[in-house]
Design a protein around this motif. Structure first.
Motif, mmCIF file in Angstrom:
data_model
loop_
_atom_site.group_PDB
_atom_site.id
_atom_site.type_symbol
_atom_site.label_atom_id
_atom_site.label_comp_id
_atom_site.label_asym_id
_atom_site.label_seq_id
_atom_site.Cartn_x
_atom_site.Cartn_y
_atom_site.Cartn_z
ATOM 1 N N ARG A 28 62.182 -36.228 -35.693
ATOM 2 C CA ARG A 28 61.511 -34.978 -36.058
ATOM 3 C C ARG A 28 60.155 -35.238 -36.712
ATOM 4 O O ARG A 28 59.206 -34.469 -36.504
ATOM 5 N N ASP A 29 60.043 -36.302 -37.496
ATOM 6 C CA ASP A 29 58.760 -36.603 -38.131
ATOM 7 C C ASP A 29 57.690 -36.865 -37.076
ATOM 8 O O ASP A 29 56.536 -36.412 -37.208
ATOM 9 N N GLN A 30 58.064 -37.582 -36.022
ATOM 10 C CA GLN A 30 57.099 -37.849 -34.957
ATOM 11 C C GLN A 30 56.733 -36.566 -34.226
ATOM 12 O O GLN A 30 55.568 -36.367 -33.851
ATOM 13 N N LEU A 31 57.703 -35.695 -34.034
ATOM 14 C CA LEU A 31 57.415 -34.412 -33.383
ATOM 15 C C LEU A 31 56.454 -33.581 -34.230
ATOM 16 O O LEU A 31 55.574 -32.900 -33.688
ATOM 17 N N MET A 32 56.602 -33.650 -35.528
ATOM 18 C CA MET A 32 55.677 -32.923 -36.405
ATOM 19 C C MET A 32 54.288 -33.539 -36.346
ATOM 20 O O MET A 32 53.281 -32.822 -36.271
ATOM 21 N N THR A 33 54.215 -34.869 -36.357
ATOM 22 C CA THR A 33 52.926 -35.552 -36.256
ATOM 23 C C THR A 33 52.212 -35.184 -34.966
ATOM 24 O O THR A 33 50.988 -34.982 -34.950
ATOM 25 N N ASN A 34 52.983 -35.053 -33.877
ATOM 26 C CA ASN A 34 52.405 -34.724 -32.570
ATOM 27 C C ASN A 34 52.205 -33.223 -32.372
ATOM 28 O O ASN A 34 51.837 -32.787 -31.273
ATOM 29 N N LYS A 35 52.477 -32.450 -33.434
ATOM 30 C CA LYS A 35 52.302 -31.000 -33.407
ATOM 31 C C LYS A 35 53.153 -30.331 -32.323
ATOM 32 O O LYS A 35 52.743 -29.347 -31.699
ATOM 33 N N ILE A 36 54.346 -30.881 -32.126
ATOM 34 C CA ILE A 36 55.298 -30.268 -31.215
ATOM 35 C C ILE A 36 56.155 -29.246 -31.959
ATOM 36 O O ILE A 36 56.511 -28.200 -31.419
ATOM 37 N N ILE A 37 56.492 -29.552 -33.208
ATOM 38 C CA ILE A 37 57.233 -28.624 -34.054
ATOM 39 C C ILE A 37 56.558 -28.556 -35.412
ATOM 40 O O ILE A 37 55.785 -29.440 -35.783
ATOM 41 N N THR A 38 56.871 -27.496 -36.150
ATOM 42 C CA THR A 38 56.399 -27.388 -37.530
ATOM 43 C C THR A 38 57.494 -27.901 -38.473
ATOM 44 O O THR A 38 58.674 -27.943 -38.106
ATOM 45 N N PRO A 39 57.115 -28.299 -39.688
ATOM 46 C CA PRO A 39 58.101 -28.880 -40.613
ATOM 47 C C PRO A 39 59.262 -27.945 -40.941
ATOM 48 O O PRO A 39 60.358 -28.414 -41.253
ATOM 49 N N ASN A 40 59.027 -26.643 -40.889
ATOM 50 C CA ASN A 40 60.071 -25.698 -41.310
ATOM 51 C C ASN A 40 60.905 -25.177 -40.151
ATOM 52 O O ASN A 40 61.676 -24.233 -40.321
ATOM 53 N N LEU A 41 60.802 -25.777 -38.977
ATOM 54 C CA LEU A 41 61.609 -25.338 -37.850
ATOM 55 C C LEU A 41 63.078 -25.694 -38.095
ATOM 56 O O LEU A 41 63.394 -26.838 -38.417
ATOM 57 N N ASP A 42 63.963 -24.716 -37.917
ATOM 58 C CA ASP A 42 65.376 -24.941 -38.236
ATOM 59 C C ASP A 42 66.270 -24.924 -36.997
ATOM 60 O O ASP A 42 67.435 -24.558 -37.067
ATOM 61 N N TYR A 43 65.744 -25.344 -35.859
ATOM 62 C CA TYR A 43 66.568 -25.437 -34.656
ATOM 63 C C TYR A 43 67.743 -26.383 -34.883
ATOM 64 O O TYR A 43 67.594 -27.449 -35.492
ATOM 65 N N ALA A 44 68.898 -26.018 -34.352
ATOM 66 C CA ALA A 44 70.022 -26.945 -34.300
ATOM 67 C C ALA A 44 69.661 -28.107 -33.391
ATOM 68 O O ALA A 44 68.749 -28.003 -32.556
ATOM 69 N N ALA A 45 70.363 -29.224 -33.531
ATOM 70 C CA ALA A 45 70.026 -30.427 -32.773
ATOM 71 C C ALA A 45 70.019 -30.167 -31.270
ATOM 72 O O ALA A 45 69.101 -30.583 -30.542
ATOM 73 N N GLY A 46 71.040 -29.461 -30.774
ATOM 74 C CA GLY A 46 71.097 -29.188 -29.345
ATOM 75 C C GLY A 46 69.945 -28.326 -28.874
ATOM 76 O O GLY A 46 69.366 -28.570 -27.802
ATOM 77 N N SER A 47 69.596 -27.328 -29.658
ATOM 78 C CA SER A 47 68.483 -26.446 -29.299
ATOM 79 C C SER A 47 67.155 -27.196 -29.315
ATOM 80 O O SER A 47 66.283 -26.958 -28.477
ATOM 81 N N LEU A 48 67.003 -28.125 -30.273
ATOM 82 C CA LEU A 48 65.769 -28.895 -30.346
ATOM 83 C C LEU A 48 65.640 -29.816 -29.130
ATOM 84 O O LEU A 48 64.578 -29.888 -28.498
ATOM 85 N N GLY A 49 66.712 -30.532 -28.801
ATOM 86 C CA GLY A 49 66.659 -31.409 -27.643
ATOM 87 C C GLY A 49 66.358 -30.643 -26.368
ATOM 88 O O GLY A 49 65.560 -31.082 -25.532
#
Length: 243
Positions: free
Chosen positions: A43-64
């Motif tokens: 998730r940290d890499q996704l935030m760095t790459n501006k794919i998600i924001t830090p406060n996104l609360d998707y469940a693991a399955g939904s995120l994948g």
């Protein structure tokens, strides 16, 4: 043309892929896409790459699931080609390829997004009449899951209808322009309330198909009715292959 059919499938979901291939052996031009496992994604890499924001609360399955779809949209843009995306619980009509060729020959070539599937737990919101009058289509499962072969072999006369909002990502085709619009709107994936304007509905963004609806009304989007693809919503341990 609907392009290549990319099947999103986790590396650990070998049985699901085997079931998909048995049920859909009539399909051509299918490519497996290794789905993103939300349990192990950085998730940290996704935030760095501006794919998600830090406060996104998707469940693991939904995120994948979301990252898998986003990656394929980028593929459509990079290759400047229409692609078709399906999840590995999709069940295709035996006439899928014939019908899609016919339907696409009768729709404007500047379409952005076409949903071929019905998820029995989701709705489609249509542009029913000029002037902003909409209609909501709801699906009821009945006994379709007990008669998969009947669905696949059924002779239907599907049509493409303009859609205002759509839920479910079991199977769809997206053009390069549609993919670019989805990426521009959805990234970074973030908490938000999506307003289904004109339908009296607001949904919390809990999955990629929800946030997609923030931009869907501006796209030339269609839904296929009756659907040419359904999702296998039976418990995994009870899945039976029709022969």
């Amino acid at each position: 043309m609907i392009g290549e059919i990319y099947i999103i499938n986790l590396d650990r979901s070998v049985a699901r892929l085997d079931t998909f291939r048995k049920l859909n052996s009539h399909l051509e031009n299918v490519r497996r896409f290794p789905g993103v496992d939300g349990k192990s994604v950085d998730r940290d890499q996704l935030m760095t790459n501006k794919i998600i924001t830090p406060n996104l609360d998707y469940a693991a399955g939904s995120l994948g699931c979301a990252i898998s779809h986003v990656t394929l949209w980028k593929e459509a843009v990079a290759r400047h080609k229409v692609i078709t995306v399906a999840e590995d619980d999709a069940i295709f009509s035996n006439q899928f390829e014939r019908h899609t060729r016919s339907l696409l020959s009768n729709v404007r070539p500047d379409w952005d997004f076409i949903l071929w599937s019905a998820s029995l737990r989701c709705y489609a919101w249509l542009d029913a009449l000029p002037g902003g009058t909409g209609a909501r289509v709801e699906f009821f499962s009945g006994e379709v899951m007990e008669h998969i072969a009947d669905f696949q072999e059924a002779e239907t006369e599907p049509a493409l209808l303009r859609a205002h909002h759509l839920l479910g990502t079991v199977c769809y085709s997206v053009s390069p322009r549609g993919a670019r619009a989805l990426l521009d709107w959805c990234l970074p994936i973030r908490p938000m309330i999506v307003d289904f304007a004109g339908f009296g509905l607001k949904l919390n963004n809990a999955g990629i198909d929800c946030i997609m609806n923030g931009v869907m009304p501006s796209l030339k989007a269609y839904v296929c009715l009756p659907p040419l693809v359904i999702s296998d919503e039976r418990p995994e341990e009870s899945v039976r292959i029709n022969t």
